[in-house]
Design a protein around this motif. Structure first.
Motif, PDB file in Angstrom:
ATOM      1  N   PHE A  23       1.085  -1.182  -0.076  1.00 41.19           N
ATOM      2  CA  PHE A  23       0.329  -0.120   0.386  1.00 41.19           C
ATOM      3  C   PHE A  23       1.141   1.387   0.225  1.00 41.19           C
ATOM      4  N   ALA A  24       0.592   2.456  -0.192  1.00 36.56           N
ATOM      5  CA  ALA A  24       1.032   3.000  -0.217  1.00 36.56           C
ATOM      6  C   ALA A  24       0.128   4.580   0.142  1.00 36.56           C
TER       7      ALA A  24
ATOM      8  N   LEU B  64       4.978  -0.742   2.557  1.00 37.66           N
ATOM      9  CA  LEU B  64       4.536   0.733   2.523  1.00 37.66           C
ATOM     10  C   LEU B  64       5.201   1.765   1.498  1.00 37.66           C
ATOM     11  N   ALA B  65       4.733   2.361   0.625  1.00 34.60           N
ATOM     12  CA  ALA B  65       5.269   3.321  -0.177  1.00 34.60           C
ATOM     13  C   ALA B  65       4.842   4.574   0.328  1.00 34.60           C
ATOM     14  N   ASP B  66       5.783   5.267   1.205  1.00 33.24           N
ATOM     15  CA  ASP B  66       5.071   7.134   1.761  1.00 33.24           C
ATOM     16  C   ASP B  66       5.802   7.920   0.545  1.00 33.24           C
TER      17      ASP B  66
ATOM     18  N   THR C  85       2.213  -0.608  -8.089  1.00 31.51           N
ATOM     19  CA  THR C  85       2.674  -1.790  -7.893  1.00 31.51           C
ATOM     20  C   THR C  85       1.537  -1.789  -6.396  1.00 31.51           C
ATOM     21  N   ALA C  86       0.534  -0.701  -6.243  1.00 27.75           N
ATOM     22  CA  ALA C  86       0.448  -0.675  -4.549  1.00 27.75           C
ATOM     23  C   ALA C  86      -1.304  -1.812  -5.272  1.00 27.75           C
ATOM     24  N   GLU C  87      -2.102  -2.497  -4.451  1.00 31.64           N
ATOM     25  CA  GLU C  87      -3.258  -3.078  -4.049  1.00 31.64           C
ATOM     26  C   GLU C  87      -3.920  -1.422  -3.280  1.00 31.64           C
ATOM     27  N   LEU C  88      -3.499  -1.004  -2.550  1.00 28.99           N
ATOM     28  CA  LEU C  88      -4.274  -0.431  -1.984  1.00 28.99           C
ATOM     29  C   LEU C  88      -3.276   1.476  -1.703  1.00 28.99           C
ATOM     30  N   VAL C  89      -4.203   2.292  -1.761  1.00 26.88           N
ATOM     31  CA  VAL C  89      -4.255   3.786  -1.554  1.00 26.88           C
ATOM     32  C   VAL C  89      -4.664   4.604  -0.533  1.00 26.88           C
TER      33      VAL C  89
END
Length: 437
Positions: free
Chosen positions: A17-18, A96-98, A115-119
């Motif tokens: 997620f991001a 996590l991508a912040d 590549t996130a499945e949720l943001v």
């Protein structure tokens, strides 16, 4: 070296997620609070944050420093790059991508959310939905992130008022649905105080939904849409030439979508040769079937000439190959992209020479609009382009597969990544300004 989880384990226990939001909306504080309250921190990490906070004259630990790891970020008090963090709770593992909140770092959000499945999109409860909020929602729609969480932060500064939260949630959800975002979950939080981050808030007893962490731990995610066609980009051809099996030839790679099974008729691209899967090796064992994102070695019944960069697909699900690509792109490099530029195009494990034939349009995300035939695309610009490749490529539409529908444009002179691309249809081609809705 840790082993890659199997397909079923990946879907149930790993979430990428991001986070995104405007400057000072509290993204880093939210993540820091989540790590702290879920006890996902090592003692030395917390000690380092305490020392850095004291050096800045703060009496209490600034949890935002857990993700603002670069020295320049700490000195300026902002997030200026994508900060990746890995943590685990009792129910799930997370990557996590912040991402930064500034307009000029749109490319960083594209990188982090690709590549996130949720943001998680943060909004300051005092400010509501602002220009950058809409821009981040548009990027999430562009990248087809399947799950969006709206975290209305700093609820303590508006008296924890339910009416404030409801108004912001209604405004954002209406806008996101217009972009085609499939799912939005709105949560009122105070990252500074920990309300509804890990544990429920006593100050907002009118809210009966999950906390942020509860939602992250329970949301059902999949790396590809249901029914996505099977794709195996070949990374390596294995020829051990042992006395036990001197004719062994396996085609190794990670299944990017769908599933493969023994006895299935497959086609190799770009050659178009067909064969049948005779065996599948997974972690040294023979299996009857395998699915994304497992790494496997596939053996074929026929002697087929394949190498790195080829694509193995079911014969009844083969994508069309073409040298002409029209795509939505986000330009990442400081050097502008112009028509006529010669580039390398990297698609899965295959890299070919290409030329940018035409810049069709440049997109403004807020307000949503297109500007035809721009002279160039500069850093952070999103637009439509037409590309001609030196050899045919089998790209799926990005709507079908985020992996085999995406590509990179690379500078052949020094290997710099120039542009991220999404083939075929995207929200840009079906947005309200084009459809009239």
């Amino acid at each position: 070296m840790p082993t890659r989880p199997s397909g079923s384990e990946h879907h149930s226990t790993l979430l990428r997620f991001a986070t995104a939001g405007s400057v000072d909306d509290g993204k880093s504080t939210l993540v820091g609070r989540m790590l702290h309250d879920s006890k996902s921190l090592l003692a030395d990490q917390l000690e380092a944050v305490e020392r850095a906070s004291l050096a800045r004259g703060q009496e209490t630990p600034d949890l935002a420093l857990l993700t603002d790891g670069l020295r320049a970020e700490r000195e300026q008090g902002i997030t200026i790059d994508v900060a990746y963090r890995y943590f685990t709770t009792g129910n799930r593992s997370f990557i996590l991508a912040d991402t930064p909140g500034h307009v000029q770092y749109t490319r960083n959000m594209v990188t982090g959310a690709s590549t996130a499945e949720l943001v998680i999109i943060l909004v300051d409860a005092r400010q509501g939905v602002v220009e950058q909020t809409r821009r981040h929602a548009a990027v999430a729609a562009l990248l087809r992130v399947p799950h969006v969480v709206l975290a209305v932060n700093k609820m303590d500064l508006v008296g924890h008022a339910e009416s404030v939260f409801a108004g912001i949630a209604d405004d954002f959800i209406a806008y996101a649905r217009g972009l085609g975002v499939p799912e939005v979950t709105a949560i009122p939080v105070s990252a500074l105080n920990g309300d509804n981050v890990v544990g429920p808030s006593a100050n907002m007893d009118w809210y009966g939904g999950p906390t942020v962490l509860e939602h992250l731990e329970t949301v059902q995610v999949s790396s590809e849409p249901a029914g996505a066609p099977a794709r195996l980009p070949v990374q390596y051809v294995i020829r051990p030439q042992t006395a036990k099996d001197p004719d062994y030839r396996g085609y190794a790679g990670m299944i990017s979508s769908g599933s493969l099974h023994v006895g299935q008729e497959v086609t190799t691209l770009p050659s178009g040769r067909t064969s049948v899967i005779s065996a599948i090796d997974l972690l040294g064992q023979r299996v009857e079937s395998a699915r994304a994102p497992q790494s496997v070695t596939v053996l074929l019944a026929d002697d087929v000439d394949m190498s790195r960069g080829d694509l193995l697909v079911p014969s009844d699900q083969a994508p069309a190959s073409s040298q002409d690509i029209e795509a939505t792109v986000c330009h990442l490099a400081d050097r502008p992209l112009v028509a006529g530029r010669r580039v390398l195009l990297k698609h899965t494990t295959r890299t070919v020479q290409a030329v940018v034939k035409e810049l069709v349009s440049r997109v403004t995300l807020d307000p949503l609009s297109q500007h035809g035939s721009p002279e160039r695309l500069t850093a952070n610009d999103i637009g439509r382009v037409r590309i001609r490749t030196a050899a045919p490529l089998a790209l799926d539409p990005y709507a079908v597969s985020r992996r085999t529908g995406s590509f990179l444009l690379i500078d052949p002179a020094d290997g710099t990544t120039l542009t991220a691309g999404m083939a075929g249809d995207s929200f840009v081609t079906r947005a309200p300004w084009e459809t009239g809705t």
